[in-house]
Design an enzyme around this catalytic site. Structure first.
Site, mmCIF file in Angstrom:
data_model
loop_
_atom_site.group_PDB
_atom_site.id
_atom_site.type_symbol
_atom_site.label_atom_id
_atom_site.label_comp_id
_atom_site.label_asym_id
_atom_site.label_seq_id
_atom_site.Cartn_x
_atom_site.Cartn_y
_atom_site.Cartn_z
ATOM 1 N N CYS A 39 30.912 66.326 -2.386
ATOM 2 C CA CYS A 39 30.888 66.174 -0.934
ATOM 3 C C CYS A 39 31.834 67.242 -0.362
ATOM 4 C CB CYS A 39 31.373 64.784 -0.528
ATOM 5 S SG CYS A 39 31.897 64.727 1.200
ATOM 6 N N HIS A 82 35.075 65.629 1.169
ATOM 7 C CA HIS A 82 35.991 64.825 0.349
ATOM 8 C C HIS A 82 36.174 65.364 -1.063
ATOM 9 C CE1 HIS A 82 34.757 62.202 3.683
ATOM 10 N NE2 HIS A 82 36.032 61.862 3.642
ATOM 11 N N HIS A 105 44.594 61.947 14.270
ATOM 12 C CA HIS A 105 44.102 60.843 15.106
ATOM 13 C C HIS A 105 44.765 60.927 16.484
ATOM 14 C CE1 HIS A 105 43.923 58.685 11.017
ATOM 15 N NE2 HIS A 105 42.672 58.878 11.367
ATOM 16 N N CYS A 149 32.745 59.506 3.191
ATOM 17 C CA CYS A 149 31.999 59.634 4.464
ATOM 18 C C CYS A 149 31.408 58.291 4.862
ATOM 19 C CB CYS A 149 30.809 60.581 4.328
ATOM 20 S SG CYS A 149 31.201 62.245 3.891
ATOM 21 N N LYS A 157 46.833 63.781 1.793
ATOM 22 C CA LYS A 157 47.801 62.923 1.111
ATOM 23 C C LYS A 157 48.348 63.638 -0.111
ATOM 24 C CE LYS A 157 46.543 58.202 2.156
ATOM 25 N NZ LYS A 157 45.585 57.193 1.775
ATOM 26 N N LYS A 196 45.535 72.323 5.772
ATOM 27 C CA LYS A 196 44.819 71.081 6.025
ATOM 28 C C LYS A 196 45.704 69.897 5.611
ATOM 29 C CE LYS A 196 40.442 68.876 5.355
ATOM 30 N NZ LYS A 196 39.153 68.770 4.794
ATOM 31 N N HIS A 233 47.686 59.318 11.912
ATOM 32 C CA HIS A 233 48.384 60.592 11.718
ATOM 33 C C HIS A 233 48.163 61.488 12.947
ATOM 34 C CE1 HIS A 233 44.521 62.354 10.833
ATOM 35 N NE2 HIS A 233 44.358 61.620 9.723
ATOM 36 N N CYS A 293 28.483 58.892 -0.563
ATOM 37 C CA CYS A 293 29.894 59.309 -0.571
ATOM 38 C C CYS A 293 30.696 58.228 0.135
ATOM 39 C CB CYS A 293 30.077 60.650 0.139
ATOM 40 S SG CYS A 293 31.829 61.015 0.404
#
Ligand code: MSP
Length: 517
Positions: A144, A147, A21, A129, A301, A298, A18, A126
């Site tokens: 977490c 996440h 990245h 992570c 998905k 942010k 995405h 997690c």
């Protein structure tokens, strides 16, 4: 400077690449290309991180083997980087045989040294992570923070790495090398994290995680992701506890390792401790870039706002990735968060690349053809009033890159474009021509074109295709090193014909660009 070795984080392959990245790869590619202009041996490593429970689970859900799944998705990353002209020297996959073999040797070496030991453990894991978290890492609701998931309680006998042994040495290194962590404002965060670190688990029982590299003398244990993933930076270039390759000896230590701020802890603590344990030199800088949001939100998905970089190129019908590269590379000040929005993207690249830079070259060349048949007469090549400014910009750009300030360097380049545009307006070569002051007119146009050679070199790391279109029309060689740059590479003689003048970049909403659709 003789060599420059830069790396990116290696991406998890559970999904497709995405724009986040892409941001990191573009940033690193721009840094890498800039340093190819300053040294003989620049090397750029990127790749994919392919082991771990997440991959194992996703592949199982899809009914394919983890390796098949990784092959499929690693290709998506390679394809995306190709579309963005990411000029990496090497793409490592953690499933590469050579990597796996050396990771096993690294693990063994650390066991033999006493830095890795076996220990029974209950921890909060997690899977997002791929790390054990301590109570104080969690949110008030016990989730977490990255996440928003409750970590699982995992009880296992694992191998542990003696991180605590290196705590003081790492703190000392960070404190005595204020430019080690870039930007430096993040160094304090790391020091705070170091205050209460514990030894870390570096293996998982095979029955819980089987998609990983087995421990050499204990195949019931699988080497756990971070030691596997982090080692890529040295295994790729030929580190071997039994004898390093020449390439490794030449390239290591890395000059800058580029990562996102979310994984700074792993790089400035775990990775540094591993290197200290292996008695290897430390990277010179770790650049922790910020986070990219989409329309200030942010990416996630669940929000359905995950943007693929190749989808952006397609949506805007771009035949070169330069606009997206330029936009992303200048999306945020060094280390700060940035944002992507379609509108802003279009506006910014139209303003900077088409209107200011592209147009400047186009109209100057057109005037050269109109008034001088496209010839640069030797008498035009007098002292260039803009050269001082151009050389100051080269110096400033280099200085910014020394601190990995990629956005800031881009601003300097655009400032030079603006100064040159103003010079054209102030000197009005069309009026000079009308008044038949042809020598002065020729000089002004030549001065501008000379500065354009400098600009093409400076913009090259961001916009390699546009830069080469500019250089071609200027009869200029982009291979000239930045240290040798000046305004004297434009040659006297015939430069260009009318038909060879082409816009180096069309406005994204222009009719011509539309026609190409
Ligand atoms: N596999 C690990 C890294 C191991 S490095 C030895 C990992 N992978 S990742 O796919 O989750 O992230 C890869 C890189 O992309 C990280 O540096 C991360 O910070 C970056 N980004 C992921 N999402 C991002 C944004 N939205 N914005 C900017 N960078 C982002 O972590």
């Amino acid at each position: 400077m003789t060599k420059f070795y830069t790396t990116t984080a290696i991406d998890y392959v559970n999904g497709a690449p995405h724009i986040g990245h892409a941001y990191e790869k573009i940033l690193t590619d721009v840094i890498y290309r800039h340093f190819t202009q300053r040294c003989e041996d620049a090397y750029f490593l990127t790749g994919t991180d392919e082991h771990g429970i997440k991959i194992q689970k996703t592949a199982a859900e899809k009914g394919i083997s983890p390796k098949e799944f990784c092959d499929m998705n690693a290709q998506k990353f390679k394809d995306a980087w190709k579309a963005l002209d990411i000029d990496y020297s090497q793409f490592i996959r953690t499933t590469d045989e050579q990597h796996e073999k050396i990771v096993q040797k690294i693990f063994k070496k650390l066991v033999e040294k006493g830095d890795i030991y076996k220990h029974s453990y209950t921890g909060l894991y997690c899977s997002g992570c791929e790390a054990f978290l301590s109570e104080k890492d969690l949110t008030e609701d016990g989730l977490c923070p990255d996440h928003q998931k409750k970590p699982e309680v995992v009880e296992e006998e694992n191998y542990f790495f003696k991180l605590t042994k290196y705590k003081d040495a790492i703190i000392k290194h960070i404190k005595t090398n204020p430019d080690f962590i870039v930007p430096s404002f993040r160094a304090n965060e790391v020091i705070n994290q170091l205050e209460d670190i514990e030894d870390i688990s570096v293996s998982r029982v095979k029955t819980n995680v089987n998609w990983g590299i087995p421990v050499l003398d204990d195949p019931e244990q699988v080497i756990y992701v971070w030691i596997d993933a982090l080692s890529n930076y040295i295994t790729a270039i030929g580190y071997d506890p039994d004898g390093n390759s020449d390439k490794f000896e030449k390239l290591w230590p890395a000059d800058v390792q580029v990562i996102g701020k979310d994984i700074l802890k792993f790089h400035s603590i775990y990775w540094i401790a591993i290197l200290m344990a292996l008695e290897l030199p430390l990277p010179k800088h770790i650049l922790a870039h910020g986070w990219i949001t989409i329309d200030q939100t942010k990416m996630s998905k669940s929000l359905g706002n995950v943007i693929s970089p190749t989808a952006v190129l397609e949506a805007f019908n771009l035949d070169i990735p330069d606009p997206l590269r330029y936009y992303m590379a200048s999306a945020a000040p060094c280390g700060k968060d940035g944002n992507y929005s379609d509108e802003d993207f279009k506006e910014k690249v139209n303003a900077h690349l088409a209107n200011s830079m592209g147009n400047l070259l186009n109209r100057t060349l057109s005037m050269l053809v109109k008034y001088f048949d496209g010839d640069i007469k030797p008498e035009f090549l007098n002292k260039n009033e803009l050269e001082k400014q151009a050389l100051e910009t080269v110096k400033a750009v280099k200085h910014h890159f020394d601190y990995f300030e990629v956005q800031e360097a881009a601003q300097k380049i655009i400032e030079l474009v603006d100064i040159t545009n103003k010079y054209v307006t102030d000197n009005a070569p069309w009026t000079l021509a009308k008044e038949e002051k042809m020598d002065k007119c020729g000089e002004v146009l030549t001065n501008v074109l000379q500065v354009m050679t400098v600009i093409s070199s400076l913009i090259y790391p961001y916009c390699p295709n546009i830069a080469s279109r500019m250089a071609e029309q200027l009869g200029y060689d982009l291979d000239i090193k930045l240290d040798d740059i000046n305004c004297r590479y434009l040659k006297a003689g015939h430069l260009i014909n009318k038909d060879d003048i082409k816009p180096v970049f069309l406005r994204m909403d222009s009719e011509l660009a539309d026609k190409k659709k």
